[in-house]
Design an enzyme around this catalytic site. Structure first.
Site, PDB file in Angstrom:
ATOM      1  N   MET A 206      -0.712  -6.606   1.814  1.00 23.18           N
ATOM      2  CA  MET A 206      -0.682  -8.027   0.796  1.00 23.18           C
ATOM      3  C   MET A 206      -1.277  -7.625  -1.148  1.00 23.18           C
ATOM      4  O   MET A 206      -0.612  -7.690  -2.072  1.00 23.18           O
ATOM      5  CB  MET A 206      -1.242  -8.959   0.987  1.00 23.18           C
ATOM      6  CG  MET A 206       0.130  -9.407   2.262  1.00 23.18           C
ATOM      7  SD  MET A 206      -1.021 -11.310   2.943  1.00 23.18           S
ATOM      8  CE  MET A 206      -1.099 -10.213   4.481  1.00 23.18           C
TER       9      MET A 206
ATOM     10  N   TYR B 210     -12.605 -13.430  13.138  1.00 20.08           N
ATOM     11  CA  TYR B 210     -12.010 -13.600  12.601  1.00 20.08           C
ATOM     12  C   TYR B 210     -11.885 -15.223  11.961  1.00 20.08           C
ATOM     13  O   TYR B 210     -11.243 -15.958  11.747  1.00 20.08           O
ATOM     14  CB  TYR B 210     -10.596 -12.361  12.488  1.00 20.08           C
ATOM     15  CG  TYR B 210      -9.531 -12.603  11.543  1.00 20.08           C
ATOM     16  CD1 TYR B 210      -9.354 -11.637  10.928  1.00 20.08           C
ATOM     17  CD2 TYR B 210      -9.016 -13.374  11.547  1.00 20.08           C
ATOM     18  CE1 TYR B 210      -8.626 -11.001  10.245  1.00 20.08           C
ATOM     19  CE2 TYR B 210      -7.967 -13.079  10.807  1.00 20.08           C
ATOM     20  CZ  TYR B 210      -7.458 -12.182  10.019  1.00 20.08           C
ATOM     21  OH  TYR B 210      -5.772 -11.709   9.174  1.00 20.08           O
TER      22      TYR B 210
ATOM     23  N   ASN C 235      -9.245 -10.661  -1.135  1.00 20.84           N
ATOM     24  CA  ASN C 235      -8.188 -10.366  -0.029  1.00 20.84           C
ATOM     25  C   ASN C 235      -8.715  -9.133   0.759  1.00 20.84           C
ATOM     26  O   ASN C 235      -7.719  -9.504   1.435  1.00 20.84           O
ATOM     27  CB  ASN C 235      -6.418 -10.082  -0.956  1.00 20.84           C
ATOM     28  CG  ASN C 235      -5.649  -9.606   0.008  1.00 20.84           C
ATOM     29  OD1 ASN C 235      -4.668  -9.885   0.885  1.00 20.84           O
ATOM     30  ND2 ASN C 235      -5.813  -7.555   0.050  1.00 20.84           N
TER      31      ASN C 235
END
Ligand SMILES: NC(=O)c1ccc[n+]([C@@H]2O[C@H](COP(=O)([O-])OP(=O)(O)OC[C@H]3O[C@@H](n4cnc5c(N)ncnc54)[C@H](O)[C@@H]3O)[C@@H](O)[C@H]2O)c1
Length: 260
Positions: free
Chosen positions: A18, A152, A87
């Site tokens: 991304m 996560y 990111n």
């Protein structure tokens, strides 16, 4: 006229996935882009393919000294910093009762501490530039839970909360901070071996066909377009908010009759 004319963006983890899609789109919309990553060869190649609107900077997001150097290098290359996309990401999976402390801390360091350091390091240059936009990449795992990746999930929920807390503190400097929550997207995340990429993506397709009302996996470019909206002045009244792009995955669940 590009939608990002005059903007200077730092994008962490931009060598792949991304971040790469965001770097390409942002440059095509007029931004200057600092492509930052620890994958130097891929990042340099990307920056060269974009041309003079981009520069590659080595940045391990867990290192405060490297954030300071990356911000300095961006200002020196392009004159300011107006935009940051936090990111960079990794994921490691195991049941929580078997996950090592080292694995837990490694993921938390990149996903959570990295976002803290990134936001912290750009406030001064953004203030000097008259304002800016910070975009923190969380996940649908910052909205709900998922099995076997507790580090996560914990970090992505933290990023969502940190986005809100930090946004309140810098609103008076004309700095906006929002989070993006992608669903399953075709990237290299958690794919160690390139030869496993196609199989992993096929698995994602099966998963999203079952879970997401839109019935498909997302593309990096679809997240980049959402980031573009948050980076440009079209989102001028949004801060401390979460923006979801998940094919409807977190919208709810079918009624009992639907599976009858
Ligand atoms: N792919 C998905 O389905 C998905 C879904 C939701 C959220 N996300 C999030 O999107 C973001 C981008 O991931 P992606 O899916 O494009 O994965 P990716 O693996 O394709 O890209 C991640 C990039 O981060 C870089 N990186 C890793 N550790 C770093 C560090 N310490 N410092 C700097 N860079 C580092 C990698 O080198 C890589 O280029 C991540 O935060 C990820 O958690 C991904």
């Amino acid at each position: 006229m590009g939608r990002l004319d005059g903007k200077v963006a730092i994008i962490s983890g931009a060598s792949r996935g991304m971040g790469k899609a965001e770097a390409i789109l942002f440059a095509s919309e007029g931004a200057k882009v600092a492509v930052c990553d620890i994958r130097d060869d891929e990042g340099k190649a990307l920056s060269e393919s974009i041309g003079s609107s981009a520069t590659y900077i080595h940045l391990d997001v867990t290192r405060e000294d490297q954030w300071i150097a990356a911000v300095e290098a961006t200002v020196s290359a392009f004159g300011s910093v107006t935009t940051l996309i936090n990111n960079a990401g990794i994921a490691e999976s195991a049941p929580f009762y078997e996950m090592s402390l080292e694995s837990y801390q490694r993921v938390t360091d990149v996903l959570q501490t990295g976002v803290f350091l990134g936001m912290k390091s750009v406030v001064a240059p953004m203030t000097a530039a008259g304002g800016g936009s910070i975009i923190n990449i969380s996940s649908i795992d910052g909205l709900i839970g998922m099995d076997n990746i507790i580090s996560y999930v914990g970090a992505k929920w933290a990023v969502r909360g940190m986005t809100k807390a930090a946004a309140r503190e810098v609103a008076d400097r004309n700095i906006r901070i929002n989070s993006i929550h992608p669903g399953f997207i075709y990237t290299h995340l958690a794919v160690e071996d390139e030869s496993h990429l196609a199989a992993t993506h096929a698995l994602l397709d099966k998963h999203t066909a079952n879970l997401a009302p839109m019935g498909r996996t997302g593309k990096p470019e679809e997240i980049a377009k959402l980031a573009l909206f948050l980076a440009c002045d079209e989102s001028s009244y949004s801060t401390g908010s979460e923006f979801v792009a998940d094919g409807g995955l977190t919208s709810g669940y079918p009624s009992p009759g639907a599976s009858a």
